[in-house]
Motif scaffolding. Structure first.
Motif, PDB file in Angstrom:
ATOM      1  N   GLU A  16       0.819  -1.206   0.000  1.00  0.00           N
ATOM      2  CA  GLU A  16       0.000   0.000   0.000  1.00  0.00           C
ATOM      3  C   GLU A  16       0.858   1.264   0.000  1.00  0.00           C
ATOM      4  OE1 GLU A  16      -3.482   2.129   2.738  1.00  0.00           O
ATOM      5  OE2 GLU A  16      -2.411   0.357   3.443  1.00  0.00           O
ATOM      6  N   CYS A  62       0.264   4.534  -2.431  1.00  0.00           N
ATOM      7  CA  CYS A  62       0.050   5.879  -1.886  1.00  0.00           C
ATOM      8  C   CYS A  62       1.142   6.834  -2.349  1.00  0.00           C
ATOM      9  CB  CYS A  62       0.009   5.830  -0.364  1.00  0.00           C
ATOM     10  SG  CYS A  62      -1.426   4.967   0.298  1.00  0.00           S
ATOM     11  N   LEU A  88       0.376   7.832  -5.993  1.00  0.00           N
ATOM     12  CA  LEU A  88      -0.737   8.772  -6.098  1.00  0.00           C
ATOM     13  C   LEU A  88      -0.339  10.148  -5.577  1.00  0.00           C
ATOM     14  CD1 LEU A  88      -3.739   6.495  -5.021  1.00  0.00           C
ATOM     15  CD2 LEU A  88      -2.844   6.955  -7.312  1.00  0.00           C
ATOM     16  N   ALA A  89       0.469  10.180  -4.533  1.00  0.00           N
ATOM     17  CA  ALA A  89       0.961  11.462  -4.032  1.00  0.00           C
ATOM     18  C   ALA A  89       1.873  12.123  -5.060  1.00  0.00           C
ATOM     19  CB  ALA A  89       1.702  11.256  -2.714  1.00  0.00           C
ATOM     20  N   LYS A 149      -6.767   0.137  -8.231  1.00  0.00           N
ATOM     21  CA  LYS A 149      -7.048   1.016  -7.109  1.00  0.00           C
ATOM     22  C   LYS A 149      -7.781   2.283  -7.542  1.00  0.00           C
ATOM     23  CE  LYS A 149      -4.596  -1.476  -4.110  1.00  0.00           C
ATOM     24  NZ  LYS A 149      -5.182  -2.175  -2.957  1.00  0.00           N
TER      25      LYS A 149
END
Length: 808
Positions: free
Chosen positions: A261, A265, A268-269, A309
């Protein structure tokens, strides 16, 4: 101050206290956005369903839905517009819409493989250059006409560039979906269109960045140059710094293991951070997101995990908001008078003329046939989301006024809408290509020492062990040989990741088989490659990407092209741990039925109950017992011919049970045939006798083959005989035997009466079942390539099961 306060609406609070405390939820941002999202999703899905028979891409429904919700249609009602889309809610709506667009452009970047651009051929590159430059020049020329009439006062250079970009764009994702829908991925036209569109896509983003840099207001021209150079420098820095980081993440995500994960993350950041930087530079936040998507490595499970996702939430809920945001800016009512409508026609004609003529001329110079060149030009005229992005940015930056914006939106809708029907009208490869003639369309043949071609189909990795073990059993003798085509059936959905599948299949068209697939650690290809190396079988993995309602066309076309003698299909049910069969997807059942109806060769449906175990069985370890139930007719002869070939394998023993009707039952059967003389199978009966005589002469002395004849009177006796062989590993049966004294009715049409009995819960056996339908040219109908009459349910059961009346 009081005057200013009354002029500016109060800011909307996020949540309400509820109806019971006197609050109207539509006056608060969160419940209002929920209502807007639900309304948008419902309307666009309904429109997509209505446009599906016209084979239109979903982007058409979403653009039209946005326009209908805006001032062009429903927005004419002020009460509706004030309640659902009040002006003070538009900031929240636009923010969510652009956030969804940001992540969607990240997904689009994931779809685009930079390595494919390097493999673009000269023809495709020439088509791409012509498809950009010629319409761009015409767009610049058209801008002078618009600037002198309905677009007076706009800044000259930005308007010229925006018009050129708007007319020269080709929507790569939309084009890929249209090609898959029209079964053109495998054609020269499809391959060239995809390659040219990929180049066009990258060029469009560069031109759009230039247009945005030029559209800054109130600044020196040097600022625009600085913005463009900074944007290019940022992309260059990302290209150097980011790929090693993503490669390190991808290496720490092994195949078959869940992706950490933290890596998701962090990615995406990074998308958001890159969007912030490009927005600060002055280009647009979506550029940074798109570049990050392009730089993510496409090999391994990392890119797929990112799609899983993000895609459903973004493309299903948030992205439609962007179409509504665009629709609220589109007012078709601004197109008034003869002049405005004439300019709309001019823009549409210019856009189509530029793309089609430019592409056709260059294609003809590259010695592409005229029909293919024309189809290619029409396909390159496809517009989509990128077109809408260009127009919205131009509208927000005051480069396009309301009337010009509405004209260009209608142009995008029209050019995309006509793509599918025009291509279907001018280019029909299935009809242009003469039907492939080949002799061996079935396994039963006079010369058994000939190459056998089998097309096996599978939906997922769970089908592979049984298919490979069946292929191993079908090898026959070395002098005959076997060639297998393994067709992976993949459903083309509306999800963005479907375009990634299309892009992979596009590399070599349909089929695919190259070294690049090994780098993807593709389990399917690895399994078949391992089997090919361990056996003497020539095997070639292929793929078919289509909606399930017409994927049978891909199966039949592949069988025709590869000159297959039989198609092997997996049953739509799989065995559970307790031994019962459960439905995986009922859509697969209809796929099987359509293949049985249109197949150009014989067809077999495999009901897998663990054939050979859950893994591949090596040739030295094969030890199987196969039982053929023979009642008579072409289908049963085909099953026996297949069984005879399997019996040549040293690890297989074959038992043939020939069911013979008792004299009184046979007399009743003759009476039924006389009453229904059109279904008389006298030739079938004589064919059975000749076939059995030849079979006995050739195989009766073989110790691995056992032949028995059983006389039966009623269904119960037949079932008792079959139960004696319930410990077999595989039953081979015909789909529609000439005489089947078994059951009153077949509850599974595609398996026929015998296959339905063997797979019913009441029949205690763990054996797999292969139900065979023989190709018969006399059963061909004019409505299809090989449409069999015996697919119709009631007539078949009455005409083929001639002893059914006796049982009743």
């Amino acid at each position: 101050m009081a005057a200013n306060a009354s002029a500016c609406p109060a800011a909307m609070k996020a949540t309400s206290n509820g109806l019971f405390q006197g609050d109207n939820p539509l006056h608060f941002s969160l419940p209002l956005v929920i209502v807007q999202i639900c309304l948008v999703v419902a309307l666009t899905r309904i429109l997509a369903f209505l446009l599906r028979p016209l084979r239109q891409p979903r982007v058409i429904a979403e653009i039209v839905g946005g326009i209908l919700l805006g001032p062009s249609a429903l927005g004419r009602n002020e009460d509706y517009l004030t309640a659902i889309f009040p002006s003070r809610s538009l900031t929240v709506l636009d923010t969510l819409a652009n956030l969804g667009l940001l992540f969607f452009l990240f997904l689009v970047g994931l779809e685009l493989d930079p390595r494919s651009l390097r493999r673009t051929g000269k023809k495709a590159l020439s088509v791409a250059v012509a498809g950009i430059s010629f319409p761009f020049a015409l767009g610049v020329g058209t801008s002078f006409v618009l600037k002198g009439s309905i677009s007076k006062g706009v800044d000259g250079p930005p308007f010229l560039v925006f018009m050129g970009v708007a007319l020269s764009i080709t929507a790569f994702p939309v084009l890929a979906r249209i090609l898959a829908e029209l079964k053109l991925l495998a054609t020269d036209v499809g391959r060239m269109a995809m390659s040219a569109a990929a180049v066009n896509d990258v060029a469009a983003w560069i031109l759009l960045a230039l247009a945005i840099a030029l559209s800054g207001t109130g600044r020196s021209p040097l600022v625009s140059l600085w913005v463009f150079l900074c944007g290019g420098g940022f992309v260059l820095c990302l290209s150097i710094i980011v790929p090693p980081i993503f490669k390190w993440m991808a290496q720490r995500c092994p195949e078959g293991e869940p992706v950490d994960e933290l890596y998701v993350c962090a990615t995406l950041a990074a998308v958001l951070a890159a969007g912030f930087v490009t927005d600060a530079i002055g280009i647009h936040a979506l550029f940074g997101a798109f570049v990050i998507g392009v730089l993510v490595p496409k090999e391994g499970p990392f890119a797929g995990a990112l799609m899983e996702k993000v895609e459903d939430l973004v493309s299903g809920l948030f992205l439609p908001l962007y179409f509504v945001s665009s629709g609220l800016k589109t007012n078709i009512a601004t197109i008034r008078g003869v002049q405005s409508w004439s300019l709309l026609v001019l823009v549409i004609v210019t856009a189509c003329f530029g793309k089609i003529v430019g592409t056709v001329v260059v294609s003809l110079l590259c010695k592409v046939p005229f029909q293919e060149a024309l189809a290619l030009g029409i396909l390159m005229n496809t517009k989509g989301l990128v077109e809408l992005i260009v127009l919205n940015i131009g509208k927000d930056r005051k480069v396009l006024n309301d009337q010009t914006f509405a004209i260009l939106v209608l142009m995008a809708i029209f050019t995309t809408f006509i793509t599918t029907p025009l291509v279907m009208a001018v280019y029909k490869p299935a009809k242009r290509m003469s039907k492939a003639y080949y002799k061996y369309r079935k396994i039963e043949r006079n010369d058994s020492n000939t190459l056998l071609r089998i097309l096996t189909c599978f939906h997922s990795t769970t089908n592979i062990p049984a298919m490979i073990n069946l292929i191993e059993a079908s090898r026959g003798t070395e002098k005959e040989g076997l060639r297998v085509y393994a067709l992976h059936l993949m459903e083309l959905s509306e999800r963005p990741s479907a375009i990634r599948m299309v892009h992979k299949a596009r590399k070599n068209g349909l089929p695919f088989w190259n070294k690049g697939w090994h780098s993807d650690h593709n389990q399917i290809v690895v399994a078949f490659e391992a089997f090919r190396q361990l056996s003497r079988v020539s095997i070639r993995p292929m793929t078919a990407i289509s909606p399930l309602n017409n994927i049978h066309e891909d199966i039949c076309t592949s069988a025709e092209r590869e000159r297959a003698s039989i198609i092997i299909l997996p049953f739509h049910k799989q065995q559970r741990f307790d031994g019962a069969l459960e439905v995986t997807r009922n859509d697969y059942r209809w796929v099987n039925r359509r293949v049985l109806e249109h197949a150009p060769c014989s067809v077999g449906i495999l009901v897998d109950r663990g054939l050979g175990g859950s893994t591949q069985v090596s040739a030295s370890n094969v030890c199987s017992t196969i039982t053929v139930l023979f009642f008579g007719g072409g289908d049963d002869r085909e099953a026996l011919a297949y069984g005879a070939r399997m019996a040549e394998h040293p690890g297989i023993s074959l038992t043939v049970i020939h069911f013979i009707a008792s004299p009184e039952t046979a007399q009743e059967a003759v009476n039924v045939k006389v009453d229904n003389c059109e279904n008389s199978n006298t030739s079938e009966g004589s064919g059975d006798e000749k076939f059995l005589v030849e079979f006995k002469q050739k195989f009766v002395k073989d110790s691995s083959i056992k032949f028995e004849e059983r006389v039966v009177r009623i269904a119960a006796e037949t079932i008792e005989v079959i139960l004696e062989y319930s410990r077999s590993d595989l039953f081979l049966v015909g789909r529609m035997p000439e005489v089947a004294t078994l059951v009153e009715k077949s509850d599974c049409l595609e398996l026929g009466p015998v296959g339905s009995l063997l797979t019913s819960p009441d029949f205690s056996t763990s054996a797999s079942v292969l139900v065979v339908q023989q190709y018969h040219s006399q059963r061909v109908s004019t409505s299809g390539p090989s449409k069999r009459v015996d697919v119709l349910p009631e007539e078949d059961l009455e005409s083929n099961n001639v002893l059914q009346k006796i049982i009743l």
